[in-house]
Design a protein around this motif. Structure first.
Motif, PDB file in Angstrom:
ATOM      1  N   GLU A   1     -61.238  20.302 -47.845  1.00 34.66           N
ATOM      2  CA  GLU A   1     -61.554  20.867 -46.531  1.00 34.66           C
ATOM      3  C   GLU A   1     -60.751  20.169 -45.432  1.00 34.66           C
ATOM      4  OE1 GLU A   1     -65.422  21.171 -43.569  1.00 34.66           O
ATOM      5  OE2 GLU A   1     -65.733  21.293 -45.740  1.00 34.66           O
TER       6      GLU A   1
ATOM      7  N   GLU B   1     -68.137  17.226 -36.512  1.00 39.05           N
ATOM      8  CA  GLU B   1     -66.886  17.976 -36.336  1.00 39.05           C
ATOM      9  C   GLU B   1     -66.443  17.922 -34.878  1.00 39.05           C
ATOM     10  OE1 GLU B   1     -65.118  19.114 -38.706  1.00 39.05           O
ATOM     11  OE2 GLU B   1     -66.559  18.543 -40.224  1.00 39.05           O
TER      12      GLU B   1
ATOM     13  N   ARG C   1     -67.232  14.235 -45.163  1.00 42.60           N
ATOM     14  CA  ARG C   1     -66.245  14.990 -44.373  1.00 42.60           C
ATOM     15  C   ARG C   1     -65.748  14.175 -43.191  1.00 42.60           C
ATOM     16  NH1 ARG C   1     -69.905  19.287 -45.441  1.00 42.60           N
ATOM     17  NH2 ARG C   1     -70.868  19.051 -43.390  1.00 42.60           N
TER      18      ARG C   1
ATOM     19  N   ARG D   1     -57.199  21.437 -45.570  1.00 47.41           N
ATOM     20  CA  ARG D   1     -57.115  22.808 -45.071  1.00 47.41           C
ATOM     21  C   ARG D   1     -57.170  22.839 -43.553  1.00 47.41           C
ATOM     22  NH1 ARG D   1     -60.461  24.859 -48.520  1.00 47.41           N
ATOM     23  NH2 ARG D   1     -62.322  24.582 -47.236  1.00 47.41           N
TER      24      ARG D   1
END
Length: 306
Positions: A172, A84, A120, A175
């Motif tokens: 995700e 991330e 992700r 969002r």
């Protein structure tokens, strides 16, 4: 495994493995007697990801970054692996997966191993993503990956579900990307016929519309004829989109809307095996994501760059 054994398994020259080790750090992590370096199972899995990505046309540097954040059997590679932080370009962050570098093959591989972190990373969207990026995100990455997963017969352990892992990562990503709600103009309602689960395509479509400054909303809960007619009266949408993955879909609400609100633009996206679509001057059948997106944008008075 030795360098020669791994090279034979991947179908590359040993010199290629040494180059990947020297340039990208994708080398053997274990040592045997006599200090000879050996590739572990995790090392080989990452090299397989690297190999598949390069065969898909991804630049070696980008492929190496993707492979280096791949988790194998739940164990991340030693060293900094904060995906991330890397994707956000934080200070001192290791480079993550550049947008557009992820491939359906890499996404399928990660999903089948239950590697949610890599999924992700592969589907993450830049904050500045617009209509074109979201369209490519769906048609070039998510849709082909989900199609491929649907073809696979797998035997999963409890709690492991490759398609669900991909969908969760994609939702995700959307969002995290979602900008402020558009102001002004009419709402576009995107709904799924009653009794069906909402497909990921609905999220992708509404996001692409929002990127074009269209206030698109995905309708949840009961969508019977009565509920849809009531919702249209309350929201006064500029268009209503119906999306279904099933061939035996009931489109009674489309027919009733065409009768009660003949000027309301309606778009229907259903399987090609479904031949019956309610007629009406304002009812349009769309067969592709791109076609549906641009038809709705035309009705909403927006351009792809708008």
């Amino acid at each position: 495994m030795t360098v020669a054994a791994v090279a034979a398994r991947l179908g590359v020259a040993p010199a290629t493995l040494r180059t990947w080790d020297r340039r990208y750090g994708l080398g053997p992590s274990e040592r045997s007697a006599g200090s000879h370096r050996r590739y572990s199972a995790s090392d080989v899995e990452r090299l397989l990801v690297m190999r598949r990505l390069t065969l898909d046309g991804v630049a070696p540097g980008d492929a190496a970054r993707i492979a280096s954040v791949t988790e194998v059997e739940g164990h991340a590679q030693p060293g900094p692996t904060n995906v991330e932080t890397a994707l956000q370009g934080g200070v001192g962050a290791r480079p993550g997966v550049p947008f557009g570098a992820g491939t359906p093959t890499a996404l399928v591989d990660a999903a089948l191993t239950g590697d949610a972190a890599t999924c992700r990373a592969l589907v993450a969207l830049p904050r500045t993503a617009g209509v074109a990026e979201l369209e490519h995100w769906w048609t070039g990455l998510l849709e082909p990956a989900l199609t491929e997963l649907a073809r696979r017969t797998v035997v999963d352990r409890p709690g492991q579900d490759a398609p669900l892992t991909v969908r969760a990562a994609a939702v995700e990503a959307l969002r995290a990307w979602l900008p402020a709600a558009p102001r002004g103009g009419g709402v576009v309602l995107v709904l799924v016929p009653e009794g069906q689960e909402r497909p990921l395509l609905v999220h992708a479509l509404t996001a692409a519309l929002v990127a074009a400054d269209v206030d698109a909303r995905a309708v949840g809960g009961p969508t019977s004829v009565h509920h849809v007619l009531e919702l249209v009266v309350m929201t006064r949408p500029g268009a209503v989109v119906t999306v279904s993955r099933r061939a035996d879909v009931d489109l009674a609400h489309v027919a009733q809307l065409a009768h009660a609100h003949p000027g309301l633009a309606q778009f229907v996206m259903i399987p090609d095996t479904t031949s019956d679509v309610p007629s009406g001057a304002s009812v349009t059948r769309s067969r592709t994501f791109r076609g549906l997106l641009h038809e709705v944008l035309a009705v909403a008075g927006r351009t792809p760059n708008g």
